[in-house]
Design an enzyme around this catalytic site. Structure first.
Site, mmCIF file in Angstrom:
data_model
loop_
_atom_site.group_PDB
_atom_site.id
_atom_site.type_symbol
_atom_site.label_atom_id
_atom_site.label_comp_id
_atom_site.label_asym_id
_atom_site.label_seq_id
_atom_site.Cartn_x
_atom_site.Cartn_y
_atom_site.Cartn_z
ATOM 1 N N HIS A 69 29.524 66.412 49.264
ATOM 2 C CA HIS A 69 28.569 67.325 48.986
ATOM 3 C C HIS A 69 28.510 67.633 47.360
ATOM 4 C CE1 HIS A 69 31.592 70.777 48.378
ATOM 5 N NE2 HIS A 69 32.158 70.125 49.243
ATOM 6 N N HIS A 107 27.879 52.833 39.213
ATOM 7 C CA HIS A 107 28.079 51.902 40.328
ATOM 8 C C HIS A 107 29.444 52.472 40.890
ATOM 9 C CE1 HIS A 107 29.251 47.540 41.849
ATOM 10 N NE2 HIS A 107 29.290 48.523 42.760
HETATM 11 C C1 LIG Z 1 40.782 48.724 36.041
HETATM 12 C C2 LIG Z 1 40.115 47.319 35.540
HETATM 13 C C3 LIG Z 1 38.566 47.363 35.136
HETATM 14 C C4 LIG Z 1 41.155 46.971 34.636
HETATM 15 O O1 LIG Z 1 40.708 45.596 34.131
HETATM 16 P P1 LIG Z 1 41.147 45.051 32.719
HETATM 17 O O2 LIG Z 1 40.444 45.931 31.490
HETATM 18 O O3 LIG Z 1 40.791 43.695 32.789
HETATM 19 O O4 LIG Z 1 42.682 45.259 32.629
HETATM 20 P P2 LIG Z 1 43.927 44.213 32.834
HETATM 21 O O5 LIG Z 1 43.709 43.539 33.829
HETATM 22 O O6 LIG Z 1 43.917 43.653 31.529
HETATM 23 O O7 LIG Z 1 44.940 45.245 32.823
HETATM 24 C C5 LIG Z 1 45.753 46.067 31.948
HETATM 25 C C6 LIG Z 1 46.906 46.889 32.805
HETATM 26 O O8 LIG Z 1 46.648 47.629 33.834
HETATM 27 C C7 LIG Z 1 46.861 47.698 34.945
HETATM 28 N N1 LIG Z 1 45.918 47.507 35.770
HETATM 29 C C8 LIG Z 1 44.576 46.990 35.963
HETATM 30 N N2 LIG Z 1 43.991 47.382 37.087
HETATM 31 C C9 LIG Z 1 44.530 48.116 37.887
HETATM 32 C C10 LIG Z 1 44.490 48.946 38.977
HETATM 33 N N3 LIG Z 1 43.256 48.970 39.481
HETATM 34 N N4 LIG Z 1 45.548 49.836 39.202
HETATM 35 C C11 LIG Z 1 46.596 49.905 38.726
HETATM 36 N N5 LIG Z 1 46.801 49.425 37.295
HETATM 37 C C12 LIG Z 1 45.907 48.491 36.963
HETATM 38 C C13 LIG Z 1 47.388 46.145 35.019
HETATM 39 O O9 LIG Z 1 48.514 45.655 35.826
HETATM 40 C C14 LIG Z 1 47.845 45.884 33.410
HETATM 41 O O10 LIG Z 1 49.039 46.561 33.261
HETATM 42 P P3 LIG Z 1 50.236 46.120 32.161
HETATM 43 O O11 LIG Z 1 49.430 46.250 30.697
HETATM 44 O O12 LIG Z 1 51.159 47.038 32.522
HETATM 45 O O13 LIG Z 1 50.311 44.699 32.414
HETATM 46 C C15 LIG Z 1 40.367 46.523 36.943
HETATM 47 O O14 LIG Z 1 41.814 46.016 36.898
HETATM 48 C C16 LIG Z 1 39.771 47.191 38.005
HETATM 49 O O15 LIG Z 1 40.618 47.714 38.918
HETATM 50 N N6 LIG Z 1 38.589 46.780 38.410
HETATM 51 C C17 LIG Z 1 37.704 47.152 39.472
HETATM 52 C C18 LIG Z 1 37.537 45.999 40.402
HETATM 53 C C19 LIG Z 1 36.771 46.508 41.733
HETATM 54 O O16 LIG Z 1 36.839 47.680 42.046
HETATM 55 N N7 LIG Z 1 35.725 45.618 42.069
HETATM 56 C C20 LIG Z 1 34.864 45.874 42.959
HETATM 57 C C21 LIG Z 1 33.401 45.304 42.625
HETATM 58 S S1 LIG Z 1 32.150 45.643 43.654
#
Ligand SMILES: CC(C)(COP(=O)(O)OP(=O)(O)OC[C@H]1O[C@@H](n2cnc3c(N)ncnc32)[C@H](O)[C@@H]1OP(=O)(O)O)[C@@H](O)C(=O)NCCC(=O)NCCS
Length: 202
Positions: free
Chosen positions: A127, A136
């Site tokens: 709510h 998104h």
């Molecule tokens: C958060 C996010 C955007 C980061 O992506 P990125 O910028 O490419 O980041 P990286 O993969 O380079 O990771 C950077 C650091 O964050 C950490 N990390 C990335 N995603 C994380 C998450 N969801 N939770 C916890 N830690 C995360 C990685 O382990 C890495 O840690 P390190 O530096 O200690 O090795 C991505 O991982 C994510 O969660 N995207 C959402 C995906 C999703 O929900 N998709 C649905 C589509 S409908």
């Protein structure tokens, strides 16, 4: 209805249009290698739809910045909003234009959803939430009550945002995060509880 973007995301929107018994005139995609999606024709030029009467569009692209660019490119056209029949939608919710509300999601009383927002499968918007344009909310994410998402926020799959929290423009909440305090604009946070992992180059 015409979809702009012949992606996997568009496939789910096609399901919703079929569920809503809305005619699909076709899709547009800038990639001229794609000729059809789920047997619907994909064109590469908007003029293909000149003869379609009462046409409306949905930009079927999950990336918030690209969706905003395409909306600007389309200019002064009519945008549709579609809600799958499995959604629980309070009568006290307002939905903008170009919005897609996917299978099994819940939007509760007095929440306001802006334009060109995606509420993905099984997301929960409790709510009194304010959801800005081009947001998104990915599958299974939960906004507790009174959460505010500013323009362009991407909430990753399964993330939870505590009641009363504000997320600043174009920030990204990692999949599975638990956000317990306000997040500034243009950053990426992740983890439980969430911590800053990146600042966007904008
Ligand atoms: C958060 C996010 C955007 C980061 O992506 P990125 O910028 O490419 O980041 P990286 O993969 O380079 O990771 C950077 C650091 O964050 C950490 N990390 C990335 N995603 C994380 C998450 N969801 N939770 C916890 N830690 C995360 C990685 O382990 C890495 O840690 P390190 O530096 O200690 O090795 C991505 O991982 C994510 O969660 N995207 C959402 C995906 C999703 O929900 N998709 C649905 C589509 S409908």
């Amino acid at each position: 209805m015409i979809l702009y973007g012949a992606s996997g995301h568009a496939k789910v929107i096609i399901d919703i249009l079929i569920d809503n018994k809305i005619n699909i005139d076709g899709l547009i995609d800038d990639n001229n290698q794609i000729e059809e999606l789920l047997d619907y024709p994909v064109y590469h030029c908007l003029t293909k739809f000149n003869s379609v009467k009462n046409k409306s569009y949905i930009v079927s692209i999950g990336n918030n910045r690209i969706r905003k660019e395409i909306v600007a490119k389309l200019g002064d056209v009519k945008f549709g909003t579609v809600v799958h029949s499995s959604v629980i939608l309070s009568p006290f919710v307002s939905l903008g234009v170009g919005v897609v509300v996917m299978h099994g999601s819940i939007i509760n009383s007095s929440s306001k959803i802006g334009n060109h927002v995606i509420i993905n499968s099984r997301a929960v918007v409790e709510h009194d939430c304010l959801v800005g344009d081009y947001v998104h909310i990915s599958p299974g994410a939960i906004l507790c009550g009174n959460v505010k998402l500013e323009e362009g926020v991407w909430v990753g799959a399964g993330a939870t945002i505590k009641q009363g929290v504000t997320i600043g423009k174009w920030s990204v909440i990692g999949a599975g995060a638990v956000v317990i305090s306000d997040v500034p604009s243009n950053v990426v946070v992740a983890g439980v509880p969430s911590k800053l992992i990146k600042v966007h180059d904008v």
